[in-house]
Design an enzyme around this catalytic site. Structure first.
Site, mmCIF file in Angstrom:
data_model
loop_
_atom_site.group_PDB
_atom_site.id
_atom_site.type_symbol
_atom_site.label_atom_id
_atom_site.label_comp_id
_atom_site.label_asym_id
_atom_site.label_seq_id
_atom_site.Cartn_x
_atom_site.Cartn_y
_atom_site.Cartn_z
ATOM 1 N N ASP A 120 -2.136 -0.339 6.044
ATOM 2 C CA ASP A 120 -2.455 0.316 7.271
ATOM 3 C C ASP A 120 -3.916 0.586 7.321
ATOM 4 O OD1 ASP A 120 -2.501 2.339 4.985
ATOM 5 O OD2 ASP A 120 -3.115 3.641 6.607
ATOM 6 N N ASP B 252 -0.055 5.382 0.940
ATOM 7 C CA ASP B 252 -0.353 6.007 1.889
ATOM 8 C C ASP B 252 -0.538 5.608 3.497
ATOM 9 O OD1 ASP B 252 -0.938 8.979 0.535
ATOM 10 O OD2 ASP B 252 -1.961 7.376 -0.608
ATOM 11 N N ASP C 276 0.829 -0.990 0.210
ATOM 12 C CA ASP C 276 -0.112 -0.011 -0.047
ATOM 13 C C ASP C 276 0.737 1.086 0.055
ATOM 14 O OD1 ASP C 276 -2.229 1.551 0.604
ATOM 15 O OD2 ASP C 276 -1.561 1.755 2.517
#
Ligand SMILES: [Mg+2]
Length: 245
Positions: free
Chosen positions: A198, A22, A20
């Site tokens: 996240d 960001d 991922d």
């Protein structure tokens, strides 16, 4: 923080690495275009791409054009807008699935509610619509209500809540599917997928990689389907640095 331990190092022969962007490789900023890469990020990704035999891809909610801007001059295999956009090999053109018709109705509804001076910010990603409230946390409830009203009675769309965002996107598009499609091709096929993310939108990815004999790594706190945890963005970089050796 939960009882999940730190992930083992990557096996360059056996694993395919999906990252991922960001909140995983970079921290958050009020303006998504204002984020800054930690020094050495590009070189680290490039080194990993080589040691992984090319089996490294970025899996983001951003449009690929945005990812590419930050990682220039390099391009990587990648999924953008949660998989609505896919690129299987570096430098190849992007395959974009047509957005569902219902997204236009949702866009119109939100356009009527969120004007230029609204503390909420509406981001139009084409196949997905994002209401941002990072700079207006007290507007969270209104953001979610608007998003729910925007998809009311429409088929094929779903609402996903992320870090200070409410996102409307096609029902059948998610990071698990995006990783699955990349895994069907060389150099990913035959490897065990590892996904690091996240956010709540990464949970589909964690479930998928576990079903294929790989593992998920959750960045930060929170309930997760991942098998391991890293505390924050710097911890991800330390792990990648070790893994790149
Ligand atoms: Mg993220």
């Amino acid at each position: 923080m939960g009882e999940l331990g730190e992930p083992p190092l990557l096996d360059h022969e056996r694993h395919a690495l999906f990252l991922d962007f960001d909140g995983t490789l970079v921290g958050f900023a009020d303006d998504p275009e204002g984020i800054e890469l930690e020094p050495g990020t590009l070189q680290r990704l490039k080194a990993l791409q080589t040691s992984q035999g090319g089996a490294l891809a970025l899996i983001s909610g951003r449009a690929l054009a945005s990812i590419d801007r930050f990682l220039a001059p390099f391009t990587f295999p990648a999924a953008g807008v949660h998989g609505q956009e896919l690129r299987f090999h570096p430098g190849e053109s992007v395959e974009a699935a047509p957005p569902p018709a219902a997204i236009e109705v949702a866009r119109e509804r939100l356009g009527l509610e969120i004007g230029a001076h609204d503390p909420l910010r509406l981001e139009d990603k084409g196949a997905a619509l994002v209401i941002h409230y990072r700079t207006a946390p007290h507007e969270e409830e209104r953001a979610l209500e608007l998003a729910e009203a925007a998809i009311a009675g429409l088929d094929g769309l779903r609402l996903v809540k992320g870090h200070a965002i409410a996102e409307i996107r096609p029902q059948n598009v998610h990071k698990g599917k995006a990783i699955e499609r990349l895994m069907a091709r060389s150099p990913f096929a035959e490897r065990a997928p590892v996904f690091v993310g996240d956010d709540t939108t990464d949970e589909d990815g964690f479930r998928f990689v576990a079903s294929r004999g790989g593992f998920g790594v959750k960045v930060g706190e929170g309930e997760t389907a991942a098998s391991y945890r890293l505390a924050d963005v710097p911890a991800v970089h330390r792990w990648l640095q070790e893994a790149a050796r």
